[in-house]
Structures are given as structure tokens and as C-alpha cells.
Design a protein around this motif. Structure first.
Motif, mmCIF file in Angstrom:
data_model
loop_
_atom_site.group_PDB
_atom_site.id
_atom_site.type_symbol
_atom_site.label_atom_id
_atom_site.label_comp_id
_atom_site.label_asym_id
_atom_site.label_seq_id
_atom_site.Cartn_x
_atom_site.Cartn_y
_atom_site.Cartn_z
ATOM 1 N N PRO A 24 0.838 -1.198 0.000
ATOM 2 C CA PRO A 24 0.000 0.000 0.000
ATOM 3 C C PRO A 24 0.876 1.252 0.000
ATOM 4 C CG PRO A 24 -0.818 -1.596 1.588
ATOM 5 C CD PRO A 24 0.497 -2.118 1.091
ATOM 6 N N ALA A 25 0.425 2.285 -0.701
ATOM 7 C CA ALA A 25 1.235 3.493 -0.883
ATOM 8 C C ALA A 25 1.683 4.105 0.438
ATOM 9 C CB ALA A 25 0.444 4.516 -1.702
ATOM 10 N N GLU A 26 0.788 4.142 1.420
ATOM 11 C CA GLU A 26 1.126 4.766 2.704
ATOM 12 C C GLU A 26 2.284 4.056 3.386
ATOM 13 O OE1 GLU A 26 -0.855 5.548 7.114
ATOM 14 O OE2 GLU A 26 -2.148 5.016 5.432
ATOM 15 N N ILE A 27 2.249 2.719 3.371
ATOM 16 C CA ILE A 27 3.310 1.936 4.008
ATOM 17 C C ILE A 27 4.608 2.043 3.215
ATOM 18 C CG2 ILE A 27 4.040 -0.436 4.509
ATOM 19 C CD1 ILE A 27 1.187 -0.984 5.461
ATOM 20 N N ALA A 28 4.508 2.006 1.894
ATOM 21 C CA ALA A 28 5.704 2.145 1.059
ATOM 22 C C ALA A 28 6.380 3.493 1.317
ATOM 23 C CB ALA A 28 5.331 1.999 -0.409
ATOM 24 N N LYS A 29 5.576 4.531 1.442
ATOM 25 C CA LYS A 29 6.119 5.865 1.693
ATOM 26 C C LYS A 29 6.754 5.944 3.076
ATOM 27 C CE LYS A 29 4.789 10.753 1.842
ATOM 28 N NZ LYS A 29 3.661 11.716 1.689
ATOM 29 N N ARG A 30 6.108 5.360 4.063
ATOM 30 C CA ARG A 30 6.618 5.367 5.439
ATOM 31 C C ARG A 30 7.882 4.527 5.556
ATOM 32 N NH1 ARG A 30 3.166 1.946 9.021
ATOM 33 N NH2 ARG A 30 1.472 3.295 8.311
ATOM 34 N N GLY A 31 7.920 3.434 4.805
ATOM 35 C CA GLY A 31 9.084 2.553 4.843
ATOM 36 C C GLY A 31 9.110 1.602 6.015
ATOM 37 N N LYS A 72 11.076 -1.706 7.009
ATOM 38 C CA LYS A 72 11.471 -2.019 8.376
ATOM 39 C C LYS A 72 10.252 -2.519 9.147
ATOM 40 C CE LYS A 72 13.477 0.240 12.478
ATOM 41 N NZ LYS A 72 12.378 -0.072 13.416
ATOM 42 N N ILE A 73 10.467 -3.476 10.034
ATOM 43 C CA ILE A 73 9.405 -3.924 10.936
ATOM 44 C C ILE A 73 9.526 -3.129 12.237
ATOM 45 C CG2 ILE A 73 8.403 -5.843 12.205
ATOM 46 C CD1 ILE A 73 8.090 -6.053 9.160
ATOM 47 N N ASP A 74 8.497 -2.367 12.527
ATOM 48 C CA ASP A 74 8.458 -1.532 13.728
ATOM 49 C C ASP A 74 7.649 -2.271 14.792
ATOM 50 O OD1 ASP A 74 8.272 0.429 15.638
ATOM 51 O OD2 ASP A 74 7.031 1.794 14.449
#
Length: 271
Positions: A24-31, A72-74
Motif C-alpha cells: 500500500p502506498a502509505e506503508i511504502a512511503k513510510r518505509g 522495516k518492521i516496527d
């Protein structure tokens, strides 16, 4: 001629290369992916007593998924009671914490199933000779956590296999309490998930012996918000990629979970 061959080889490699897994774009952007867990369920997730670092199969699997997805897994600690609310409110993107996929949870969460397990009887090693088969459990006192589905599953097995000498169920305050009561002789046998039993037996060598095979099958999954179809698909593809390249089997062997392997990840296979 060499240049032609190199160009041909490169074209061939590009043709057979697996497409990137789309996030999803939001997660890709957040990284990063925010993943909730409760680190108190070895060997799935726990804090290493020596270092206090997160450890366990789920931790290794989560980090491997992160590498496949390029994020990254947060890790975010929460409580078991907050698993579903955390998913519903978006405080986390996923739960990866030995979480069982039950159909009753599908309204709130979708599960990418990555492991199978089941409740297994076990006894004190000193009494193992009394329990050569599962039928020997009939008429005996068997303990298990009352907070799980194990009581119902034990009752179902007993009704099917024990006839007029049913198992006498004893509810306990978790699996640790069941093991304590077993050692004290207050119960004859106990039940806990077969994904945790080898680890417990390693911690206390010579203390316990499993009896028979799991009495039912469950699936452990990564819980995700129902609406996040793209994230669920990305997780599914990442787990399948780890299965395909052998990483999954390596991690299973490391944590003595080889018997719990799935051949392919599934979505919402739990009943």
C-alpha cells in the motif's frame, strides 16, 4: 558476439525475474510496518533473558518478511486484549504474535496463515510408561488453560474416544499453572499447543513426555485489518517467497517447529 550474448542473458534474467511485491502506498512511503506483539510466548516471541532483546520464530519471520518487502518492521508491544482493538483503530498495521486464526475473528481481521499447530497431551516423564497411547488418558485428570479453546477440544476428544470413562478436565490459569499442577501430582496430564511443547521440554530436560498427536488443528496467522486487502496480499506473497527460497524451513528448524510447517500460506483458513 560477446556483447550480444550478454545482452541476451540480461534480457532473459529480466524476463524470469519475479515482480516486486506491491505494498500500500502509505506503508511504502513510510518505509515501515507497525507490528503489534506480546513477547511472552516462547518459542514464538519472548525477550532473551540474557539481552532483553526480542527473540523467537515470529521475530525472525517478521524481520525476514520485512526484508522481502523492503521495509522495516516496527515492533510495538501491546497486550493480548488490545490485539483486535489495535487492528480496528489502526494503531498497528498487523499483529504477528502467535495469534490463532479463528473464524470468529474474521469480521475484524484477515489472517495470513503461516503455521499450523494443535493441542497436545503430555505427562510427567516419570509416568510416561503409564501412557503408552492416548486411550490411557481416559478417566484421568487433565489440565489446560481455561482461557483457551483447549477445554472444549479436550471434551470433544474425550466424548469421541473415552465412552463411559471420560477425561476429568481441570481448568488452570494458563499453561505454566498446568505444568505446576502436573509436577505436584494434582493432575495426571496436561495440554498445550504442540508449537510450544518442544521448547518447554528443552528448558526442563527429562521433565515431560508428549502423549500421542495433536487432537485438533489450528492455524497461526498474521492479523491485518479486513479492509487492507493489498497489505494482506503483500504479506501472503512475502511468506510464500520465504517458503520457496528455503528461508522459512531454516527458521522452523532453528526453533524446532518443523512439524508445524505449511506448504503454502493461506488467508483465513481458520475455523
Amino acid at each position: 558476439m560477446k556483447r550480444v550474448l550478454v545482452a541476451t542473458a540480461l534480457l532473459g534474467a529480466m524476463t524470469v525475474a519475479a515482480p516486486a511485491i506491491e505494498l500500500p502506498a502509505e506503508i511504502a512511503k513510510r518505509g515501515s510496518i507497525k507490528v503489534g506483539l506480546v513477547p511472552n510466548y516462547p518459542p514464538m516471541e519472548f525477550r532473551d533473558p540474557a539481552t532483553n532483546a526480542l527473540s523467537g520464530f515470529d521475530i525472525d519471520l517478521g524481520e525476514a518478511i520485512g526484508r522481502k518487502l523492503g521495509v522495516k518492521i516496527d515492533w510495538q508491544e501491546t497486550s493480548f486484549a488490545e490485539f483486535m482493538p489495535s487492528i480496528s483503530t489502526g494503531r498497528v498495521d498487523a499483529i504477528l504474535s502467535g495469534f490463532t486464526d479463528y473464524a470468529s475473528r474474521h469480521e475484524t481481521a484477515s489472517f495470513v496463515d503461516y503455521l499450523k499447530s494443535g493441542p497436545n497431551f503430555f505427562v510427567q516423564q516419570s509416568r510416561a510408561a503409564e501412557f503408552n497411547d492416548m486411550a490411557a488418558l481416559c478417566g484421568k485428570k487433565v489440565g489446560a488453560s481455561r482461557r483457551t479453546k483447549f477445554p472444549g477440544e479436550i471434551a470433544t476428544w474425550s466424548e469421541k474416544n473415552c465412552g463411559s470413562t471420560p477425561i476429568v478436565f481441570v481448568g488452570t490459569d494458563g499453561s505454566a499453572d498446568a505444568r505446576t499442577q502436573l509436577k505436584q501430582g494434582r493432575i495426571d496430564a496436561a495440554v498445550q499447543g504442540n508449537e510450544t511443547l518442544p521448547y518447554i521440554m528443552d528448558l526442563e530436560p527429562g521433565a515431560y513426555a508428549p502423549v500421542g498427536t495433536p487432537i485438533s488443528q489450528q492455524f497461526t496467522g498474521i492479523a491485518l485489518p479486513v479492509k487492507e486487502k493489498a497489505l494482506a496480499q503483500a504479506m501472503l506473497e512475502a511468506v510464500d517467497a520465504l517458503i520457496a527460497d528455503g528461508s522459512y524451513r531454516t527458521l522452523l528448524a532453528k526453533w524446532k517447529l518443523t512439524d508445524n510447517a505449511l506448504e503454502k500460506a493461506t488467508i483465513n483458513a481458520g475455523q
